[in-house]
Design a protein around this motif. Structure first.
Motif, mmCIF file in Angstrom:
data_model
loop_
_atom_site.group_PDB
_atom_site.id
_atom_site.type_symbol
_atom_site.label_atom_id
_atom_site.label_comp_id
_atom_site.label_asym_id
_atom_site.label_seq_id
_atom_site.Cartn_x
_atom_site.Cartn_y
_atom_site.Cartn_z
ATOM 1 N N LEU A 1 50.184 69.033 52.232
ATOM 2 C CA LEU A 1 50.351 70.485 52.118
ATOM 3 C C LEU A 1 49.319 71.258 52.941
ATOM 4 N N GLU A 2 48.561 70.543 53.753
ATOM 5 C CA GLU A 2 47.512 71.210 54.530
ATOM 6 C C GLU A 2 48.092 72.354 55.362
ATOM 7 N N GLY A 3 47.526 73.537 55.177
ATOM 8 C CA GLY A 3 47.984 74.713 55.896
ATOM 9 C C GLY A 3 49.135 75.447 55.232
ATOM 10 N N LYS A 4 49.638 74.927 54.113
ATOM 11 C CA LYS A 4 50.782 75.538 53.440
ATOM 12 C C LYS A 4 50.415 76.194 52.114
ATOM 13 N N LEU A 5 49.147 76.099 51.717
ATOM 14 C CA LEU A 5 48.737 76.639 50.419
ATOM 15 C C LEU A 5 48.344 78.108 50.551
ATOM 16 N N PRO A 6 48.923 78.986 49.730
ATOM 17 C CA PRO A 6 48.515 80.398 49.739
ATOM 18 C C PRO A 6 47.069 80.526 49.281
ATOM 19 N N SER A 7 46.362 81.464 49.839
ATOM 20 C CA SER A 7 44.968 81.653 49.442
ATOM 21 C C SER A 7 44.901 82.136 48.001
ATOM 22 N N GLY A 8 43.913 81.646 47.284
ATOM 23 C CA GLY A 8 43.713 82.074 45.906
ATOM 24 C C GLY A 8 44.463 81.275 44.873
ATOM 25 N N LEU A 9 45.331 80.356 45.282
ATOM 26 C CA LEU A 9 46.083 79.562 44.320
ATOM 27 C C LEU A 9 45.171 78.513 43.683
ATOM 28 N N ALA A 10 45.205 78.441 42.365
ATOM 29 C CA ALA A 10 44.430 77.430 41.644
ATOM 30 C C ALA A 10 45.049 76.057 41.881
ATOM 31 N N VAL A 11 44.219 75.088 42.289
ATOM 32 C CA VAL A 11 44.692 73.742 42.594
ATOM 33 C C VAL A 11 43.821 72.743 41.856
ATOM 34 N N GLU A 12 44.461 71.747 41.244
ATOM 35 C CA GLU A 12 43.717 70.694 40.541
ATOM 36 C C GLU A 12 44.211 69.327 41.006
ATOM 37 N N LEU A 13 43.258 68.498 41.441
ATOM 38 C CA LEU A 13 43.589 67.129 41.812
ATOM 39 C C LEU A 13 43.690 66.279 40.551
ATOM 40 N N VAL A 14 44.795 65.532 40.429
ATOM 41 C CA VAL A 14 45.010 64.731 39.227
ATOM 42 C C VAL A 14 45.606 63.378 39.602
ATOM 43 N N ALA A 15 45.609 62.469 38.639
ATOM 44 C CA ALA A 15 46.258 61.172 38.818
ATOM 45 C C ALA A 15 47.759 61.311 38.557
ATOM 46 N N PRO A 16 48.577 60.400 39.087
ATOM 47 C CA PRO A 16 50.032 60.491 38.915
ATOM 48 C C PRO A 16 50.494 60.579 37.462
ATOM 49 N N HIS A 17 49.804 59.893 36.546
ATOM 50 C CA HIS A 17 50.262 59.910 35.154
ATOM 51 C C HIS A 17 50.128 61.307 34.531
ATOM 52 N N VAL A 18 49.192 62.104 35.026
ATOM 53 C CA VAL A 18 49.051 63.481 34.544
ATOM 54 C C VAL A 18 50.254 64.312 34.987
ATOM 55 N N LEU A 19 50.696 64.088 36.203
ATOM 56 C CA LEU A 19 51.867 64.807 36.710
ATOM 57 C C LEU A 19 53.118 64.439 35.925
ATOM 58 N N GLU A 20 53.221 63.187 35.531
ATOM 59 C CA GLU A 20 54.380 62.773 34.736
ATOM 60 C C GLU A 20 54.366 63.448 33.372
ATOM 61 N N GLN A 21 53.180 63.644 32.827
ATOM 62 C CA GLN A 21 53.085 64.370 31.559
ATOM 63 C C GLN A 21 53.509 65.831 31.729
ATOM 64 N N LEU A 22 53.147 66.415 32.866
ATOM 65 C CA LEU A 22 53.491 67.818 33.117
ATOM 66 C C LEU A 22 54.970 68.000 33.430
ATOM 67 N N ALA A 23 55.519 67.106 34.249
ATOM 68 C CA ALA A 23 56.896 67.264 34.716
ATOM 69 C C ALA A 23 57.913 66.604 33.798
ATOM 70 N N GLY A 24 57.457 65.651 32.994
ATOM 71 C CA GLY A 24 58.379 64.929 32.113
ATOM 72 C C GLY A 24 58.485 63.474 32.518
ATOM 73 N N SER A 25 58.616 62.628 31.533
ATOM 74 C CA SER A 25 58.682 61.196 31.782
ATOM 75 C C SER A 25 59.867 60.857 32.693
ATOM 76 N N GLY A 26 59.605 60.057 33.706
ATOM 77 C CA GLY A 26 60.659 59.622 34.618
ATOM 78 C C GLY A 26 60.977 60.600 35.732
ATOM 79 N N SER A 27 60.291 61.733 35.769
ATOM 80 C CA SER A 27 60.567 62.718 36.811
ATOM 81 C C SER A 27 60.048 62.232 38.161
ATOM 82 N N VAL A 28 60.782 62.543 39.211
ATOM 83 C CA VAL A 28 60.369 62.171 40.570
ATOM 84 C C VAL A 28 59.548 63.333 41.122
ATOM 85 N N HIS A 29 58.261 63.358 40.760
ATOM 86 C CA HIS A 29 57.433 64.523 41.096
ATOM 87 C C HIS A 29 56.836 64.453 42.502
#
Length: 230
Positions: A32-60
């Motif tokens: 996403l380098e160069g595609k992020l709007p300024s001021g957007l909150a960003v958090e680096l996480v492990a894949p399992h955290v994304l699955e918790q956020l998006a739902g089990s089995g989601s292709v995030h």
């Protein structure tokens, strides 16, 4: 919550989206380098955290974005030009999302659907739309028959897709402004919807199966409409 590379990148690039926070893996964030709007909150996480956020089995694909829903568009704001789609109680989010993706690819600027018996603007739908949700205005109407009358008054020719119709879509009047109406799989177009159409037409097929998945029918109908233009 939006997830998946195409859905998230399209939302990030959409000035009408109010963004809240992005969760991403290191690899996905680098893409996403160069595609992020300024001021957007960003958090680096492990894949399992994304699955918790998006739902089990989601292709995030390493990305989950929290954003406000897009502002509603009113039927009266739809310009009398180009092609619009009308969906009569298409409720499956995967089909609806696939139709949005196809609609965006063919330059459809609006999709009119039913308030009831229609899918919510969920992450599943957005993922299936693969960015199409950001490019096609979705208008929800409580009375679809009345909405069809309203777009006819704007000058749209309204053609309903029916596998048993006498008319072939190829020979139908397809010059814009044009509205193509598709019904839910199995039920097809409701009686009042059919009666409001200027014409019912079929997609002629050479094989023994004459009915198609609604998103496939939308893609073929839009291609036929596009090739009919001078």
């Amino acid at each position: 919550m939006l997830y998946g590379r195409h859905s998230v990148e399209a939302a990030l690039a959409n000035p009408r989206r109010r963004l809240i926070k992005l969760w991403a893996t290191q690899n996905a964030l680098q893409r996403l380098e160069g595609k992020l709007p300024s001021g957007l909150a960003v958090e680096l996480v492990a894949p399992h955290v994304l699955e918790q956020l998006a739902g089990s089995g989601s292709v995030h694909q390493g990305l989950v974005l929290e954003a406000q829903p897009l502002d509603s568009v009113l039927l009266e704001d739809v310009p009398a030009e180009g092609v619009v789609l009308v969906l009569d109680q298409v409720s499956d989010p995967h089909n609806f999302g696939a139709i949005l993706r196809v609609a965006a690819a063919f330059g459809v600027h609006a999709l009119i659907t039913t308030e009831r018996h229609g899918p919510g603007m969920t992450a599943t739908l957005a993922k299936a739309a693969s960015g199409g949700l950001e490019h096609v205005a979705v208008i929800r109407e409580t009375n679809l028959a009345r909405a069809i009358e309203a777009i006819k008054e704007k000058g749209f020719t309204v053609i309903g897709l029916d596998s048993e119709a006498d008319n072939d879509l190829v020979t139908a009047p397809l010059q814009p402004p044009l509205a193509l109406v598709l019904g839910a799989e199995g039920k097809g177009l409701r009686r009042l919807t059919r009666e409001r159409c200027d014409l019912l037409a079929r997609i002629s097929l050479p094989g023994r199966i004459v009915s198609l998945n609604v998103s496939t029918a939308a893609a073929i109908a839009l291609y036929i409409a596009q090739t009919a233009r001078p």
